[in-house]
Design a protein around this motif. Structure first.
Motif, short mmCIF file in Angstrom:
data_model
loop_
_atom_site.label_atom_id
_atom_site.label_comp_id
_atom_site.label_asym_id
_atom_site.label_seq_id
_atom_site.Cartn_x
_atom_site.Cartn_y
_atom_site.Cartn_z
N PRO A 256 0.80 -1.23 0.00
CA PRO A 256 0.00 0.00 0.00
C PRO A 256 0.82 1.27 0.00
N THR A 257 2.02 1.21 0.56
CA THR A 257 2.74 2.46 0.80
C THR A 257 4.14 2.44 0.21
N GLY A 258 4.25 3.03 -0.97
CA GLY A 258 5.54 3.32 -1.58
C GLY A 258 5.65 4.81 -1.79
N MET A 259 6.85 5.34 -1.84
CA MET A 259 7.04 6.77 -2.09
C MET A 259 6.51 7.12 -3.48
N VAL A 260 5.88 8.29 -3.62
CA VAL A 260 5.43 8.73 -4.93
C VAL A 260 6.17 9.98 -5.42
N TRP A 261 6.99 10.56 -4.55
CA TRP A 261 7.72 11.77 -4.94
C TRP A 261 9.04 11.84 -4.20
N PRO A 262 10.12 12.26 -4.85
CA PRO A 262 10.25 12.64 -6.26
C PRO A 262 10.25 11.42 -7.19
N PRO A 263 10.15 11.64 -8.51
CA PRO A 263 10.06 10.52 -9.45
C PRO A 263 11.21 9.54 -9.37
N SER A 264 12.39 10.01 -9.00
CA SER A 264 13.57 9.13 -8.94
C SER A 264 13.44 8.03 -7.91
N VAL A 265 12.55 8.21 -6.93
CA VAL A 265 12.39 7.19 -5.89
C VAL A 265 10.96 6.64 -5.86
N LYS A 266 10.20 6.86 -6.93
CA LYS A 266 8.83 6.39 -6.96
C LYS A 266 8.79 4.87 -6.81
N GLY A 267 7.99 4.42 -5.84
CA GLY A 267 7.88 2.99 -5.57
C GLY A 267 8.72 2.52 -4.41
N LEU A 268 9.68 3.33 -3.95
CA LEU A 268 10.54 2.92 -2.84
C LEU A 268 9.69 2.69 -1.59
N LEU A 269 9.93 1.60 -0.91
CA LEU A 269 9.04 1.14 0.15
C LEU A 269 8.99 2.09 1.34
N VAL A 270 7.77 2.28 1.87
CA VAL A 270 7.54 2.96 3.14
C VAL A 270 6.99 1.89 4.09
N THR A 271 7.75 1.54 5.09
CA THR A 271 7.43 0.38 5.92
C THR A 271 6.06 0.48 6.59
N GLU A 272 5.43 -0.68 6.71
CA GLU A 272 4.15 -0.78 7.40
C GLU A 272 4.28 -0.41 8.87
N SER A 273 5.50 -0.36 9.38
CA SER A 273 5.71 0.03 10.77
C SER A 273 5.18 1.43 11.05
N VAL A 274 5.16 2.29 10.02
CA VAL A 274 4.62 3.64 10.22
C VAL A 274 3.17 3.56 10.67
N ARG A 275 2.39 2.66 10.03
CA ARG A 275 1.00 2.48 10.45
C ARG A 275 0.91 1.67 11.75
#
Length: 619
Positions: A256-275
C-alpha cells in the motif's frame, strides 16, 4: 570474446580454467542461488549438515531485497501478548491468504518461527527489547496480536548482517556478481548449473546434485516497484525451464505504501511500521478514509470509529484494530480507489500521517530509516508533515511449487525457498511473514538438499557437456544478431504493459491485451542485439534477464485471466467479489512442450486436517 582469467569466490584471487574452452569448474554438494535471507539461511543449514556448499549471487553479498522488510519478523513468541501462540498465527496467516495457502506450510511457519528468531539472536542479532528485557514485538496489518520481532525499522538489514556474518565465519564459498543462466539435468534429476561472472563474462560450471533457488521476486517486470534491479524472476524461470511448475502466480502484492515523490524514488518502500506505530491514512480532503473500506469479514475486529481506533493505539487491550492495519491487499485497493475517485495528492498518491499522532522523539527512535529516507530523498520531515505514498509492486505470492516439508520441487534435486517459492502465503502475504518464511524454510531447504546429496554416494549425476555447450551458445546468441533491437526498449515496453494491464486492478480484455503484448515482445526479444564485448556489459545482462521476465510475466497474466474472481492480491474489476468455487482450487503453470509458452491447469487445494480446521470453525 576470449575467456579471461577469473577470481576465486570471496578472495578475488586469480584462478585458471579447468574445462573445455577455459570454462571455470567447481564441484559442490549444494549450490544456493541467491544471497538474501532465504539463500543464506539455506546455505548455513546445508553447511552445518556436512554438505560442501556454495552461494552464487547476482549482486554483492548482503545486497538483497530482504533489507526492504523493515518492520519485523512475525513470530508468536508471546512477549507482548501471552495469549498469542502458533495456532493464532496460523489462523491469521490462512485468513490473510484467503485460505488458498498450503496449510502445512502455514502450520510449519507458525510453529517454527519463534525458534528461528531466537536462533538469530544467538548468532548476534540485536533486537529491540521490552521493558522486561524480552525481544520487543510490534503490531502489523492482519496479525491479531503484536508479534513482529524488530530492530527499529531496519529488521531486514539486521537479519542480513547476522546471516552474512555467520556465512563468512563458517567459510562458505560465495560467488558474488555471478549469474546462473541454466540448471542441468541427467535422467530427469539435477546434475549441475551454468553461470557467468558479470565482470568478465567468463562462464562457470557447477557440478552439483542439488540446486536451491532463492532468487527473490519478479518486481522489475513492473514500472513502479519497490524491488531492486536484481528481481527479474530468475528462480521462477529457471525452475520452469528445468521442468518444475509454478503456483499462485496471479497473486502479486502491491504494497500500500511506496514513495510517490520525487520521481527518482517512486515505488521505494515505506514500511508498514509507520502504520503499526500510529500512522493514519488521509485523502486530499483530509478524510481518514479507511473506515469506509472495512470488509465485512473483518468488521468484528476492526474499529468502526476514529475514537475506537485512537483508543486502540493508546490502550491495546482492545481487539478492535484501526482499519489502517487491515491486510495489505485491502489497504492497497482502498488507496487505489481514493486516487481514482479524484481524492489523491498533488503527485498522485494519498497522505500517510504520523506527525500529528506521535512525538518527533518517538518517530526518530522507532522509525529512523523512514525519517532519513524522506528527509534525504524527498526533503520531507515526517516528524512535522505527512508523506505522499501510493501502491507499489512489492512481492509475488506465487512461485515454485514445492513440498512443504522439504521445499523440493517436482524435479529431484531442485529446491526453492523464499519469495521464489509458492504456497505459503496463498493469495496475500501478511506483513512480517516474509522474514519468518525465509528463516523457517531456508533451514528446511538447506537440510533437505544436504540429505539428498549425501544419500547419492557414487550415483551422483554428471553434467552432459553437450548441454553445457548449448547453454553457452544460447547465452551468447545476442552477440551474433545483426541489426537487432536494443533490450532496454523491450524492457521499458514490458514494464509499461504490466503496469497498465496486469496491475493492481485487472479486467479480462486488458489481460488478453497484455498476453498479446507479451507475445509480440517475445518475438522482438528473439532478435535482441547486444553491442560490445562480454566484459562489463549491462546490455548483455539485461538481454539474459529479459528471457526470464517475459516467461514469468506471461505466467502472471495467464493465471490472472483464468481466475475470474477477486481474492487477495488479485482484483478483477469484471469479477469484483470472491467466488466460493474459486476458493477451492489453485492455478498451476508450467512451460508447454515446445518450451516457448506457458500452459495452465487447475489443482484442488490440499485438504486441511480436522485438528487444524477447528481453529476456523470456532472463531
Amino acid at each position: 570474446m576470449d575467456e579471461s582469467s577469473t577470481r576465486h569466490p570471496m578472495t578475488g584471487n586469480e584462478m585458471s580454467g579447468a574445462a573445455e574452452g577455459g570454462t571455470e569448474r567447481h564441484t559442490y554438494d549444494v549450490v544456493v542461488v541467491g544471497a538474501g535471507g532465504a539463500g543464506l539461511r539455506a546455505a548455513i543449514a546445508a553447511h552445518e549438515a556436512g554438505a560442501r556448499t556454495a552461494v552464487v549471487c547476482k549482486s554483492l553479498l548482503g545486497k538483497a531485497h530482504t533489507v526492504m522488510a523493515e518492520g519485523g519478523i512475525a513470530a508468536a513468541m508471546g512477549n507482548r501478548w501471552p495469549e498469542d501462540g502458533w495456532e493464532v498465527h496460523f489462523r491469521d496467516t490462512m485468513r490473510g491468504g484467503k485460505m488458498l495457502n498450503h496449510w502445512r506450510m502455514a502450520q510449519l511457519h507458525a510453529q517454527e518461527a519463534p525458534e528461528r528468531v531466537m536462533e538469530l539472536e544467538d548468532w548476534g542479532a540485536l533486537f529491540d527489547r521490552t521493558e522486561d528485557g524480552l525481544i520487543s514485538q510490534r503490531d502489523f496489518g492482519g496479525h491479531k496480536y503484536a508479534r513482529l520481532a524488530h530492530v527499529g525499522d531496519r529488521t531486514g538489514l539486521e537479519m542480513i548482517r547476522t546471516l552474512q556474518q555467520r556465512t563468512v565465519a563458517l567459510g562458505i564459498d560465495v560467488f558474488m556478481e555471478c549469474t546462473v543462466t541454466d540448471v542441468f539435468k541427467q535422467d530427469g534429476v539435477v546434475s549441475g548449473a551454468l553461470a557467468y561472472w558479470r565482470e568478465t563474462g567468463r562462464f562457470v560450471v557447477f557440478d552439483t546434485p542439488t540446486v536451491v533457488l532463492a532468487t527473490g521476486g519478479i518486481g522489475k517486470s513492473f514500472k513502479v516497484t519497490s524491488n531492486s534491479w536484481e528481481y527479474t524472476g530468475d528462480g521462477h524461470a529457471l525452475a520452469m525451464r528445468t521442468g518444475a511448475s509454478l503456483i499462485n502466480m496471479e497473486f502479486v502484492q502491491f504494497h500500500p505504501t511506496g514513495m510517490v515523490w520525487p520521481p527518482s524514488v517512486k515505488g521505494l518502500l515505506v514500511t508498514e511500521s509507520v502504520r503499526g506505530d500510529g500512522g493514519i491514512l488521509r485523502n486530499s480532503e483530509g478524510e481518514r478514509f479507511m473506515f469506509d473500506y472495512i470488509p465485512e469479514y473483518f468488521r468484528a475486529e476492526t474499529a468502526d470509529t476514529v475514537e475506537e481506533a485512537d483508543a486502540w493505539y493508546e490502550d491495546k487491550k482492545s481487539n478492535r484494530r484501526p482499519p489502517e492495519l487491515l491486510p495489505r491487499d485491502e489497504v492497497a485497493r482502498a488507496i487505489n480507489s481514493e486516487i481514482k475517485a479524484g481524492r489523491g495528492t498533488p503527485h498522485g498518491g494519498i497522505y500517510l500521517d504520523i506527525a500529528s499522532r506521535r512525538s518527533p522523539e518517538f518517530i526518530r527512535k522507532r522509525l529512523p530509516s523512514m525519517y532519513h529516507q524522506f528527509k534525504e530523498l524527498a526533503d520531507v520531515d515526517i516528524t512535522r508533515e505527512p508523506m505522499e505514498i501510493g501502491p507499489t509492486c512489492h512481492y509475488v505470492m506465487g512461485g515454485v511449487e514445492v513440498d512443504p516439508d522439504t521445499q523440493e520441487s517436482a524435479v529431484t534435486g531442485l529446491y526453492a525457498v523464499g519469495e521464489c517459492s509458492g504456497g505459503m502465503h496463498g493469495s496475500n502475504r501478511l506483513g512480517g511473514n516474509s522474514l519468518g518464511d525465509l528463516l523457517v524454510f531456508g533451514k528446511r531447504a538447506g537440510e533437505s538438499a544436504s540429505a539428498h546429496a549425501a544419500g547419492l554416494g557414487a550415483r551422483r549425476p554428471q553434467v552432459d557437456e553437450d548441454h553445457v555447450r548449448a547453454a553457452r551458445a544460447s547465452a551468447l546468441a545476442p552477440f551474433e544478431v545483426e541489426g537487432g533491437e536494443n533490450p532496454y526498449s523491450i524492457q521499458a515496453d514490458l514494464q509499461q504493459s504490466m503496469n497498465d494491464l496486469v496491475g493492481i486492478i485487472r479486467t479480462g480484455p486488458e489481460l488478453q491485451e497484455a498476453l498479446r503484448a507479451i507475445e509480440a515482445l517475445k518475438v522482438r526479444a528473439a532478435s535482441m542485439k547486444v553491442e560490445g564485448h562480454r566484459q562489463y556489459n549491462p546490455g548483455w545482462h539485461l538481454a539474459l534477464d529479459l528471457r526470464n521476465m517475459l516467461v514469468v510475466s506471461e505466467a502472471v497474466a495467464r493465471a490472472a485471466l483464468a481466475r475470474e474472481e477477486s481474492r487477495g492480491g488479485h482484483t478483477r474489476d469484471d469479477f469484483p467479489g470472491p467466488d466460493p468455487a474459486w476458493g477451492t482450487r489453485n492455478l498451476v503453470v508450467r512451460l508447454d512442450a515446445a518450451g516457448t509458452g506457458v500452459e495452465l491447469h487447475e489443482q484442488p487445494l490440499p485438504v486441511m486436517p480436522d485438528e487444524l480446521q477447528q481453529y476456523f470453525e470456532s472463531k
